[in-house]
Design a protein around this motif. Structure first.
Motif, PDB file in Angstrom:
ATOM      1  N   ARG A 137     -19.372  65.872 -59.982  1.00 55.12           N
ATOM      2  CA  ARG A 137     -20.456  67.088 -59.622  1.00 55.12           C
ATOM      3  C   ARG A 137     -20.143  68.002 -60.769  1.00 55.12           C
ATOM      4  N   PRO A 138     -21.117  68.448 -61.288  1.00 58.25           N
ATOM      5  CA  PRO A 138     -21.132  69.812 -62.566  1.00 58.25           C
ATOM      6  C   PRO A 138     -20.432  70.844 -61.636  1.00 58.25           C
ATOM      7  N   GLY A 139     -19.394  71.469 -62.399  1.00 59.17           N
ATOM      8  CA  GLY A 139     -18.775  72.856 -61.805  1.00 59.17           C
ATOM      9  C   GLY A 139     -17.858  73.249 -62.868  1.00 59.17           C
ATOM     10  N   HIS A 140     -17.263  74.111 -62.532  1.00 59.50           N
ATOM     11  CA  HIS A 140     -16.105  74.778 -63.155  1.00 59.50           C
ATOM     12  C   HIS A 140     -14.890  75.369 -62.385  1.00 59.50           C
ATOM     13  N   ASP A 141     -14.387  74.303 -61.947  1.00 52.99           N
ATOM     14  CA  ASP A 141     -12.751  74.620 -61.003  1.00 52.99           C
ATOM     15  C   ASP A 141     -11.729  74.210 -61.802  1.00 52.99           C
ATOM     16  N   ASP A 142     -10.804  74.804 -61.789  1.00 50.35           N
ATOM     17  CA  ASP A 142      -9.592  74.261 -62.380  1.00 50.35           C
ATOM     18  C   ASP A 142      -8.785  73.949 -61.242  1.00 50.35           C
ATOM     19  N   GLY A 143      -7.273  73.648 -61.624  1.00 47.39           N
ATOM     20  CA  GLY A 143      -6.523  73.327 -60.610  1.00 47.39           C
ATOM     21  C   GLY A 143      -6.047  71.740 -60.601  1.00 47.39           C
ATOM     22  N   PHE A 178     -15.813  69.680 -64.155  1.00 51.76           N
ATOM     23  CA  PHE A 178     -16.583  69.856 -65.480  1.00 51.76           C
ATOM     24  C   PHE A 178     -18.069  69.815 -65.330  1.00 51.76           C
ATOM     25  N   TYR A 179     -18.589  70.208 -66.574  1.00 49.71           N
ATOM     26  CA  TYR A 179     -19.941  70.271 -66.521  1.00 49.71           C
ATOM     27  C   TYR A 179     -20.618  69.576 -68.036  1.00 49.71           C
ATOM     28  N   GLU A 180     -20.941  68.304 -68.051  1.00 51.30           N
ATOM     29  CA  GLU A 180     -21.293  67.476 -69.226  1.00 51.30           C
ATOM     30  C   GLU A 180     -20.386  67.844 -70.402  1.00 51.30           C
ATOM     31  N   PRO A 181     -19.100  67.491 -70.169  1.00 48.37           N
ATOM     32  CA  PRO A 181     -17.964  67.351 -71.207  1.00 48.37           C
ATOM     33  C   PRO A 181     -18.382  66.346 -72.530  1.00 48.37           C
ATOM     34  N   GLY A 182     -18.161  66.920 -73.668  1.00 53.32           N
ATOM     35  CA  GLY A 182     -18.941  66.320 -74.585  1.00 53.32           C
ATOM     36  C   GLY A 182     -17.566  65.563 -75.735  1.00 53.32           C
ATOM     37  N   GLY A 183     -16.557  66.360 -75.561  1.00 47.63           N
ATOM     38  CA  GLY A 183     -15.660  65.889 -76.477  1.00 47.63           C
ATOM     39  C   GLY A 183     -14.263  66.047 -75.831  1.00 47.63           C
ATOM     40  N   LEU A 184     -13.181  65.392 -76.497  1.00 47.52           N
ATOM     41  CA  LEU A 184     -11.727  65.453 -76.027  1.00 47.52           C
ATOM     42  C   LEU A 184     -10.961  65.211 -77.156  1.00 47.52           C
ATOM     43  N   SER A 185      -9.438  65.539 -77.150  1.00 48.29           N
ATOM     44  CA  SER A 185      -8.586  65.235 -78.187  1.00 48.29           C
ATOM     45  C   SER A 185      -7.356  65.292 -77.117  1.00 48.29           C
ATOM     46  N   VAL A 186      -6.492  64.362 -77.295  1.00 50.78           N
ATOM     47  CA  VAL A 186      -5.115  63.991 -76.828  1.00 50.78           C
ATOM     48  C   VAL A 186      -3.802  64.441 -77.649  1.00 50.78           C
ATOM     49  N   THR A 187      -3.090  65.019 -77.093  1.00 50.51           N
ATOM     50  CA  THR A 187      -1.671  65.644 -77.597  1.00 50.51           C
ATOM     51  C   THR A 187      -0.578  64.538 -76.745  1.00 50.51           C
ATOM     52  N   LYS A 189      -1.010  66.851 -73.269  1.00 53.23           N
ATOM     53  CA  LYS A 189      -2.281  67.523 -72.894  1.00 53.23           C
ATOM     54  C   LYS A 189      -3.398  66.859 -73.384  1.00 53.23           C
ATOM     55  N   ILE A 190      -4.433  67.019 -72.411  1.00 53.93           N
ATOM     56  CA  ILE A 190      -5.965  66.659 -72.892  1.00 53.93           C
ATOM     57  C   ILE A 190      -6.730  67.990 -73.220  1.00 53.93           C
ATOM     58  N   TYR A 191      -7.108  68.242 -74.403  1.00 50.13           N
ATOM     59  CA  TYR A 191      -8.091  69.136 -74.463  1.00 50.13           C
ATOM     60  C   TYR A 191      -9.492  68.839 -74.575  1.00 50.13           C
ATOM     61  N   VAL A 192     -10.385  69.392 -73.668  1.00 50.15           N
ATOM     62  CA  VAL A 192     -11.662  69.055 -73.510  1.00 50.15           C
ATOM     63  C   VAL A 192     -12.827  70.200 -74.025  1.00 50.15           C
ATOM     64  N   ALA A 193     -13.698  69.558 -74.649  1.00 47.77           N
ATOM     65  CA  ALA A 193     -14.718  70.480 -75.054  1.00 47.77           C
ATOM     66  C   ALA A 193     -15.744  70.567 -73.825  1.00 47.77           C
ATOM     67  N   ASP A 194     -15.746  71.566 -73.172  1.00 52.47           N
ATOM     68  CA  ASP A 194     -16.603  71.219 -71.829  1.00 52.47           C
ATOM     69  C   ASP A 194     -17.786  71.934 -71.921  1.00 52.47           C
ATOM     70  N   THR A 195     -18.780  71.317 -72.631  1.00 60.35           N
ATOM     71  CA  THR A 195     -19.987  71.576 -73.161  1.00 60.35           C
ATOM     72  C   THR A 195     -20.837  72.677 -72.319  1.00 60.35           C
ATOM     73  N   ILE A 231     -24.684  91.060 -55.486  1.00 57.56           N
ATOM     74  CA  ILE A 231     -25.247  89.998 -56.130  1.00 57.56           C
ATOM     75  C   ILE A 231     -24.158  88.674 -55.685  1.00 57.56           C
ATOM     76  N   ASP A 232     -24.693  87.733 -55.174  1.00 53.82           N
ATOM     77  CA  ASP A 232     -23.807  86.523 -55.033  1.00 53.82           C
ATOM     78  C   ASP A 232     -23.424  85.601 -56.038  1.00 53.82           C
ATOM     79  N   ALA A 233     -22.132  85.116 -55.831  1.00 54.64           N
ATOM     80  CA  ALA A 233     -21.711  84.371 -56.981  1.00 54.64           C
ATOM     81  C   ALA A 233     -22.565  83.089 -57.476  1.00 54.64           C
ATOM     82  N   ASP A 234     -23.087  82.598 -56.323  1.00 57.52           N
ATOM     83  CA  ASP A 234     -24.051  81.480 -56.276  1.00 57.52           C
ATOM     84  C   ASP A 234     -25.504  82.031 -56.480  1.00 57.52           C
ATOM     85  N   GLY A 235     -25.886  83.111 -56.810  1.00 57.63           N
ATOM     86  CA  GLY A 235     -27.444  83.699 -56.951  1.00 57.63           C
ATOM     87  C   GLY A 235     -27.908  83.221 -58.097  1.00 57.63           C
ATOM     88  N   PRO A 236     -29.147  83.639 -58.194  1.00 59.07           N
ATOM     89  CA  PRO A 236     -29.825  83.040 -59.571  1.00 59.07           C
ATOM     90  C   PRO A 236     -29.455  83.829 -60.791  1.00 59.07           C
TER      91      PRO A 236
END
Length: 687
Positions: free
Chosen positions: A484-490, A495-504, A507-513, A682-687
């Motif tokens: 599901r689209p979102g922005h949660d860590d842990g 994620f929200y439509e990640p478009g690219g990634l690179s691995v060391t 770690k994996i570095y993600v372009a979370d578009t 203003i709610d966090a999930d508001g418009p």
């Protein structure tokens, strides 16, 4: 009175048929409008009775407009319907043509995008809104998720363009890309004819654009990312800021390359320009960039700090018979990713559905794999077919491809016979979200891929996941993401439509578009975090970027307030932002206070009647002085519009408006308050 329909084979047709159809059009055939004579060269084309254009579905989600549109209300305008789906590269290619037509016929033409989604993910109105922002679309778009409009117009492929005359009749249809001249001539004829008949409405229209509802973020739709473990540097394609961001692994900014303006200028890194760059490859101090919007490959000398175009003309490839040529003299078409192997630079050429190769020593371009037919077909490099390849990776013996539109992962053998085979996934219209082995697995428009220690990591873009593929067993497993689209860590990130990634190594570095963010997945702890780029700011705001948008909002009428006569009163705007958000410093915050009734009772300084300030110039609550100098009743209207963003500057900024109608009574009573407080949350999930 007849209407003429021109149809070019759709995007899944064999390339040779498309070339043949385009050749016919180049003979001078014109999309002619109802009632006008056609060219003799169009005699073989089918004509039909005049057909009324079906009305648009009013209950669908509309974007770039504050109200649903109807063809009835647009009578007198030429209307061009663009049936598209946002993962389609051909649909992306016609956006510049639509912009040219909108500019040329600003007062006569209305373009309406009819988004009829191929993928499940593309049916969500919010996802379409973000694509509108990413590609700078400025015409109204309707979400035709149920295909109601598509079916009413008997559309069969993306993109399809339907031209409607000012009386509401279909004037013609074309399918595919590359029809600017054809449409330009047809619209010009329509404008001239209906102007002569006095039935052309040339009053300008304006729409509430999505781009005006958001602020700017330090990163804007980053498409690809490259992590260089040796130098501990990250290279980020800040695609919608048209620049490359260079940072350390800890997020410290090193430099930005490019001015932030879209263009194709070589030279010093602080003066050069790019246009929606995507994939990158590094060779020592040389950074190669797929400059997607410019249809070019650029080379950045990081030591000398200079940018040079090494492949592409800046124009989009239209002659698909080209198999090789001099790099600077050969046109490209939407290069999306790069992979360097030795002195050969491999290019995921999304436009012609092929993999190309650039010989860096000889300066020669050639088609490496792919027939040009859009399909899933394995076999020799010449026989194989791809569908919008968008990501590349290698283990030095095999070139791996994220073949996005066919929803599969491919492998090209570099060591022996050069054959192309499918490792896992479905087909053009066989997609989903399923772990499994080989053809049992399902992806949804994967755009990114990286190889490390015997494993492939995949940015499964429309599933909002990072997947892992064992190329030997062909087994696919979900590595990170909920689907599901979102922005949660842990440990359970979204994620929200990640478009690219690179691995060391760790770690994996993600372009979370769509989150405008760089995400970091720790391979040991399985924890995901967001990496703020310290010191990074958006390019200098332009007048266009800072355009204010004030959403329509119904005022809230408050109970009558008493204020003490003869003393300076204070109107307090106490608006609480959601936790973790702040005012966007790059957007114009706005507040207005107007006396609706009782000019002789209240006095309001001219400076406080309309306030516009930048986010860094003010703190909430905002205090506005009033002076009730006589007893009596008054009424004031207050409106405030705030642009606010996440504290980590990674989420898409939001806009919220409030309006109040306040009856006031000025009284000679020392116990009366001298403050009028307006509060809102203003709610966090508001418009």
């Amino acid at each position: 009175m007849v209407g003429l329909q021109i149809a070019v084979p759709n995007r899944t047709a064999p390339r040779r048929l498309v070339r043949a159809s385009l050749a016919i059009l180049n003979l001078g055939l014109l999309l002619i409008l109802s009632g006008l004579a056609c060219s003799p060269k169009a005699q073989t084309m089918r004509t039909q009775a005049r057909v009324r254009a079906p009305e648009l579905a009013p209950n669908s989600g509309w974007l770039n407009t504050d109200r649903p549109l109807s063809l009835t209300a647009l009578r007198g305008k030429v209307v061009l319907l663009d049936f598209w789906t946002y993962g389609c590269i051909n649909c992306i290619h016609i956006i510049p043509d639509l912009k040219r037509l909108e500019k040329k016929y600003a007062n006569q033409l209305v373009v309406i995008g009819v988004h009829s989604a191929k993928f499940e993910n593309e049916r969500e109105t919010e996802n379409i809104r973000r694509i509108i922002l990413r590609y700078g679309i400025e015409h109204p778009v309707v979400n035709d998720a149920s295909f109601a409009i598509w079916q009413s117009y008997a559309v069969r492929g993306w993109p399809t363009l339907v031209l409607i005359d000012p009386e509401g009749y279909i004037a013609g249809t074309v399918t595919g890309e590359g029809h600017y001249e054809l449409l330009d001539r047809a619209i010009d004829e329509l404008v001239a004819e209906f102007r002569r008949r006095g039935k052309l409405n040339e009053e300008p229209l304006s729409f509430a654009l999505e781009r005006a509802k958001v602020g700017d973020t330090p990163l804007a739709f980053p498409g690809k990312i490259l992590a260089d473990e040796k130098s501990q540097r990250l290279f980020i394609a800040d695609s919608n800021h048209h620049r490359i961001v260079v940072a350390r692994f800890d997020g410290t900014l090193i430099e930005t390359i490019g001015t932030g303006a879209a263009g194709m200028i070589d030279g010093p890194t602080d003066r050069a320009t790019f246009k929606t760059p995507q994939g990158m490859a590094l060779d020592g101090d040389m950074l190669y960039v797929a400059d997607t919007g410019n249809h070019a490959i650029r080379r950045i000398d990081l030591k000398a700090r200079r940018v040079e175009t090494i492949a592409g003309t800046g124009e989009q490839l239209t002659d698909y018979s080209i198999r090789e040529g001099d790099a600077r003299a050969t046109a490209l078409s939407s290069p999306w990713d790069l992979q360097l192997i030795g002195r050969k630079l491999y290019i995921a050429m999304a436009g012609p559905h092929q993999i190309w190769q650039l010989d860096l020593d000889r300066g020669k371009l050639s088609v490496f794999a792919g027939s040009g037919v859009e399909a899933r077909a394995d076999g020799t490099r010449e026989e194989a077919a791809f569908a919008q390849p968008s990501g590349l990776a290698t283990d030095e013996r095999t070139l791996y491809v994220a073949d996005s539109e066919s929803n599969i992962i491919r492998a090209i053998d570099l060591a022996t016979d050069g054959r192309v085979r499918t490792l896992a996934g479905g087909d053009l219209f066989d997609f989903g979200d399923r772990d499994g082995r080989g053809d049992e697995a399902r992806f949804q428009h994967p755009l990114g891929i990286a190889y490390r220690d015997g494993a492939l990591y995949i940015a499964d873009t429309y599933n909002h996941k990072i997947r892992r593929l064992d190329p030997l067993t062909r087994t696919v497993t979900t590595f990170a993401g909920t689907g599901r689209p979102g922005h949660d860590d842990g440990r359970r990130p979204s994620f929200y439509e990640p478009g690219g990634l690179s691995v060391t190594s760790d770690k994996i570095y993600v372009a979370d578009t769509n989150n405008h963010a760089v995400r970091v997945i720790d391979l040991r702890s399985a924890q995901t975090s967001t990496l703020p780029i310290k010191g990074l700011a958006p390019p200098r705001p332009t007048e266009e970027r800072s355009t204010a948008y004030v959403p329509a909002v119904a005022p809230v009428t408050l109970p009558r307030k008493r204020v003490r006569k003869g003393e300076t009163a204070v109107l307090v705007l106490d608006i609480a932002l959601p936790s973790g958000y702040h005012l966007n410093p790059f957007a114009p915050q706005r507040a207005s206070v107007k006396i609706e009734k009782g000019d002789g009772i209240l006095e309001l300084g001219a400076a406080t009647r309309e306030l516009i300030w930048r986010g860094q110039e003010v703190a909430l609550p905002l205090r506005v002085p009033l002076r009730p100098f006589r007893s009596g009743e008054a009424e004031i209207n207050v409106q405030a519009t705030l642009y606010y963003c996440r504290e980590d500057n990674t989420g898409l900024c939001r806009v919220r408006s409030f309006a109040w109608h306040i009856p006031l009574e000025s009284v000679a009573d020392e116990s009366a308050p001298h403050e009028v407080r307006l509060q809102a949350q203003i709610d966090a999930d508001g418009p």
